[in-house]
Design a protein around this motif. Structure first.
Motif, PDB file in Angstrom:
ATOM      1  N   LEU A 157       2.382  -3.605   4.966  1.00  0.00           N
ATOM      2  CA  LEU A 157       2.009  -4.888   5.570  1.00  0.00           C
ATOM      3  C   LEU A 157       0.573  -5.258   5.214  1.00  0.00           C
ATOM      4  N   ALA A 158      -0.316  -4.270   5.341  1.00  0.00           N
ATOM      5  CA  ALA A 158      -1.728  -4.517   5.056  1.00  0.00           C
ATOM      6  C   ALA A 158      -1.922  -4.849   3.585  1.00  0.00           C
ATOM      7  N   ALA A 159      -1.211  -4.138   2.713  1.00  0.00           N
ATOM      8  CA  ALA A 159      -1.341  -4.371   1.274  1.00  0.00           C
ATOM      9  C   ALA A 159      -0.809  -5.754   0.903  1.00  0.00           C
ATOM     10  N   ALA A 160       0.304  -6.130   1.518  1.00  0.00           N
ATOM     11  CA  ALA A 160       0.894  -7.435   1.234  1.00  0.00           C
ATOM     12  C   ALA A 160      -0.079  -8.534   1.638  1.00  0.00           C
ATOM     13  N   ALA A 161      -0.747  -8.312   2.779  1.00  0.00           N
ATOM     14  CA  ALA A 161      -1.713  -9.311   3.244  1.00  0.00           C
ATOM     15  C   ALA A 161      -2.886  -9.399   2.267  1.00  0.00           C
ATOM     16  N   ALA A 162      -3.337  -8.220   1.795  1.00  0.00           N
ATOM     17  CA  ALA A 162      -4.472  -8.212   0.860  1.00  0.00           C
ATOM     18  C   ALA A 162      -4.100  -8.905  -0.448  1.00  0.00           C
ATOM     19  N   GLY A 163      -2.848  -8.732  -0.860  1.00  0.00           N
ATOM     20  CA  GLY A 163      -2.413  -9.307  -2.128  1.00  0.00           C
ATOM     21  C   GLY A 163      -1.830 -10.710  -1.994  1.00  0.00           C
ATOM     22  N   ALA A 164      -1.924 -11.279  -0.783  1.00  0.00           N
ATOM     23  CA  ALA A 164      -1.306 -12.588  -0.547  1.00  0.00           C
ATOM     24  C   ALA A 164      -1.868 -13.646  -1.490  1.00  0.00           C
ATOM     25  N   SER A 165      -3.193 -13.592  -1.689  1.00  0.00           N
ATOM     26  CA  SER A 165      -3.718 -14.407  -2.784  1.00  0.00           C
ATOM     27  C   SER A 165      -3.983 -13.399  -3.889  1.00  0.00           C
ATOM     28  N   PRO A 166      -3.296 -13.562  -5.030  1.00  0.00           N
ATOM     29  CA  PRO A 166      -3.252 -12.492  -6.032  1.00  0.00           C
ATOM     30  C   PRO A 166      -4.622 -11.898  -6.400  1.00  0.00           C
ATOM     31  N   ILE A 167      -4.634 -10.546  -6.450  1.00  0.00           N
ATOM     32  CA  ILE A 167      -5.865  -9.826  -6.791  1.00  0.00           C
ATOM     33  C   ILE A 167      -5.871  -9.584  -8.293  1.00  0.00           C
ATOM     34  N   PRO A 168      -6.939  -9.900  -8.984  1.00  0.00           N
ATOM     35  CA  PRO A 168      -6.992  -9.555 -10.405  1.00  0.00           C
ATOM     36  C   PRO A 168      -6.834  -8.036 -10.569  1.00  0.00           C
ATOM     37  N   PHE A 169      -6.133  -7.608 -11.620  1.00  0.00           N
ATOM     38  CA  PHE A 169      -5.933  -6.179 -11.878  1.00  0.00           C
ATOM     39  C   PHE A 169      -7.249  -5.402 -11.812  1.00  0.00           C
ATOM     40  N   SER A 170      -8.262  -6.018 -12.358  1.00  0.00           N
ATOM     41  CA  SER A 170      -9.548  -5.318 -12.436  1.00  0.00           C
ATOM     42  C   SER A 170     -10.162  -5.110 -11.057  1.00  0.00           C
ATOM     43  N   ASP A 171      -9.651  -5.838 -10.056  1.00  0.00           N
ATOM     44  CA  ASP A 171     -10.183  -5.687  -8.696  1.00  0.00           C
ATOM     45  C   ASP A 171      -9.232  -4.913  -7.788  1.00  0.00           C
ATOM     46  N   ALA A 192      -2.778 -10.300 -12.550  1.00  0.00           N
ATOM     47  CA  ALA A 192      -3.090 -10.198 -11.130  1.00  0.00           C
ATOM     48  C   ALA A 192      -1.959  -9.510 -10.380  1.00  0.00           C
ATOM     49  N   ILE A 193      -2.309  -8.937  -9.228  1.00  0.00           N
ATOM     50  CA  ILE A 193      -1.303  -8.293  -8.374  1.00  0.00           C
ATOM     51  C   ILE A 193      -0.950  -9.264  -7.254  1.00  0.00           C
ATOM     52  N   SER A 194       0.318  -9.519  -7.123  1.00  0.00           N
ATOM     53  CA  SER A 194       0.756 -10.397  -6.028  1.00  0.00           C
ATOM     54  C   SER A 194       0.980  -9.551  -4.778  1.00  0.00           C
ATOM     55  N   GLY A 195       1.216 -10.228  -3.676  1.00  0.00           N
ATOM     56  CA  GLY A 195       1.538  -9.525  -2.437  1.00  0.00           C
ATOM     57  C   GLY A 195       2.748  -8.631  -2.612  1.00  0.00           C
ATOM     58  N   ALA A 196       3.758  -9.131  -3.346  1.00  0.00           N
ATOM     59  CA  ALA A 196       4.985  -8.357  -3.531  1.00  0.00           C
ATOM     60  C   ALA A 196       4.716  -7.088  -4.327  1.00  0.00           C
ATOM     61  N   THR A 197       3.902  -7.208  -5.398  1.00  0.00           N
ATOM     62  CA  THR A 197       3.579  -6.033  -6.218  1.00  0.00           C
ATOM     63  C   THR A 197       2.747  -5.040  -5.407  1.00  0.00           C
ATOM     64  N   ALA A 198       1.827  -5.554  -4.628  1.00  0.00           N
ATOM     65  CA  ALA A 198       0.992  -4.684  -3.792  1.00  0.00           C
ATOM     66  C   ALA A 198       1.872  -3.904  -2.813  1.00  0.00           C
TER      67      ALA A 198
END
Ligand SMILES: Nc1nc2c(ncn2[C@@H]2O[C@H](COP(=O)(O)OP(=O)(O)OP(=O)(O)O)[C@@H](O)[C@H]2O)c(=O)[nH]1
Ligand SMILES: [Mg+2]
Length: 376
Positions: free
Chosen positions: A242-256, A322-328
């Motif tokens: 849940l926490a990861a999905a929230a963090a990735g809700a706005s896609p995180i660049p791979f490098s971040d 980027a990593i999406s919420g789903a990938t996270a």
């Protein structure tokens, strides 16, 4: 963004230590006549042989409080129950007073959480005095609602033991359950006539009766119910997802991808605490390097993520930068489940902490991770 491998390991160690330290303390009371098997029961349920190796301090005339530094369980062992009516009344009064004090403190770490009342199964009887004791104790306990479990100890003769269980249950005493257990194999002349059983059932009943804040603690201290440990660890994975999905809700660049690290570290620490292993720095180092596929002094978030994605069939093809919420979520689930797999192997003794320090151990760990990740 570059990450430092040593910092990551240190962060993990610190988080695990903090989790263990902040774990709520569980306080249980064990009552029953001398020789019924109270100490044997306790020593077999918990991962520390509490009665054999803990420190006892007399807290009332009939109660000794046994603790062990760093172990979030405190046992109130009663003495003298077999000495007759006067002692039994004193024990009841001391116990209710202790329960009241714990409850009045308003501190969950000081409250009494469960009373285990032991009856010897081979005696095949439940004496009127014991029935009376439980009835009056339950009466006094009415305002506190501390769960009481009756344990039929040394139950190596299943049929008559089931009868005794039925008989006690038919009295509707207001206890949570009546559970027959055999804490250690029963042998006669060196031959085993009945395998130990019932401790896992007892833990399941306790887990159901405890408040939510103590469920992690019970899982951490018990060593007889692996399935429940895994279930509880899976709840920690769900929270991490849940926490990861929230963090990735706005896609995180791979490098971040480092942004996800605190979530993952917290999840791994929760799982470690639930399994209750005393994990050393070198073990954590092996585990982390086999998870992230590198143990280089520094590495990039991008490497971490691409290594992880490569291990998950079907996820390797995820395109983009980027990593999406789903990938996270997917990454977190796979990581959590894999880690539970490793903890399970350690629990079963398939891998020891010492093994992990050797090249062979590291290899084994890596394989285990890959196998777990493939299941996803
Ligand atoms: N095989 C087998 N023996 C048991 C079991 N439980 C108790 N015993 C034996 O019964 C004896 C008494 O057990 P304890 O655990 O010391 O009993 P206790 O209730 O702690 O006794 P006190 O400390 O004197 O009050 C010991 O010799 C144990 O080995 C069991 O589950 N299986
Ligand atoms: Mg004892």
């Amino acid at each position: 963004m570059d990450m430092n491998f040593n910092d990551l390991v240190d962060d993990c160690m610190k988080t695990i230590e903090k989790k263990m330290k902040n774990m709520k303390k569980m306080n249980i009371v064990i009552v029953g006549k001398s020789g019924v098997g109270k100490s044997t029961l306790i020593n077999n349920i918990f991962r520390e042989r509490l009665v054999a190796t803990g420190t006892g301090a007399r807290v009332t005339d009939h109660m000794v409080k046994i603790t062990k530094p760093g172990f979030p369980l405190c046992l109130y062992d009663t003495r003298g129950f077999e000495l007759g009516q006067d002692s039994q009344k004193e024990i009841k009064d001391e116990l209710l007073k202790t329960i009241k004090e714990g409850s009045d403190s308003g501190d969950i770490n000081r409250a009494i959480h469960c009373v285990l009342y032991c009856v010897s199964a081979p005696s095949h009887r439940f004496e009127p005095m014991e029935i009376e004791w439980i009835k009056t104790f339950i009466e006094g306990n009415r305002i506190y609602h501390i769960p009481v479990i009756i344990i039929l100890t040394q139950a190596f003769d299943p049929e008559p033991d089931k009868e005794l269980k039925k008989y006690i249950e038919s009295m509707n005493l207001g206890v949570i359950q009546v559970v027959p257990v055999l804490a250690e194999d029963k042998t006669i002349n060196g031959a085993c006539i009945q395998k130990a059983y019932g401790l896992d059932t007892l833990i399941e009943i306790m887990q159901g009766a405890l408040p939510d804040e103590l469920k992690d603690t019970l899982m951490s201290v018990q060593q007889v119910n692996l399935t429940l440990k895994q279930k509880r660890a899976q709840a920690a994975v769900a929270a991490g997802v849940l926490a990861a999905a929230a963090a990735g809700a706005s896609p995180i660049p791979f490098s971040d991808a480092a942004l996800l690290v605190p979530t993952e570290v917290t999840m791994l620490a929760s799982i470690t605490a639930i399994f209750g292993f005393d994990i050393s720095k070198s073990v954590i180092t092996t585990i982390i390097s086999s998870i992230i596929g590198t143990s280089g002094a520094t590495f990039a978030g991008k490497i971490l993520v691409s290594n992880l994605l490569k291990s998950i069939p079907g996820a390797g093809g995820i395109a983009g930068s980027a990593i999406s919420g789903a990938t996270a979520s997917l990454l977190t689930t796979a990581l959590g489940e894999a880690y539970i797999g490793v903890m399970t192997a350690m629990f079963k003794g398939e891998i020891t902490a010492k093994d992990l320090e050797t090249e062979q151990g590291k290899q084994k760990m890596s394989e285990l991770f890959k196998r777990e990740l493939k299941k996803k």
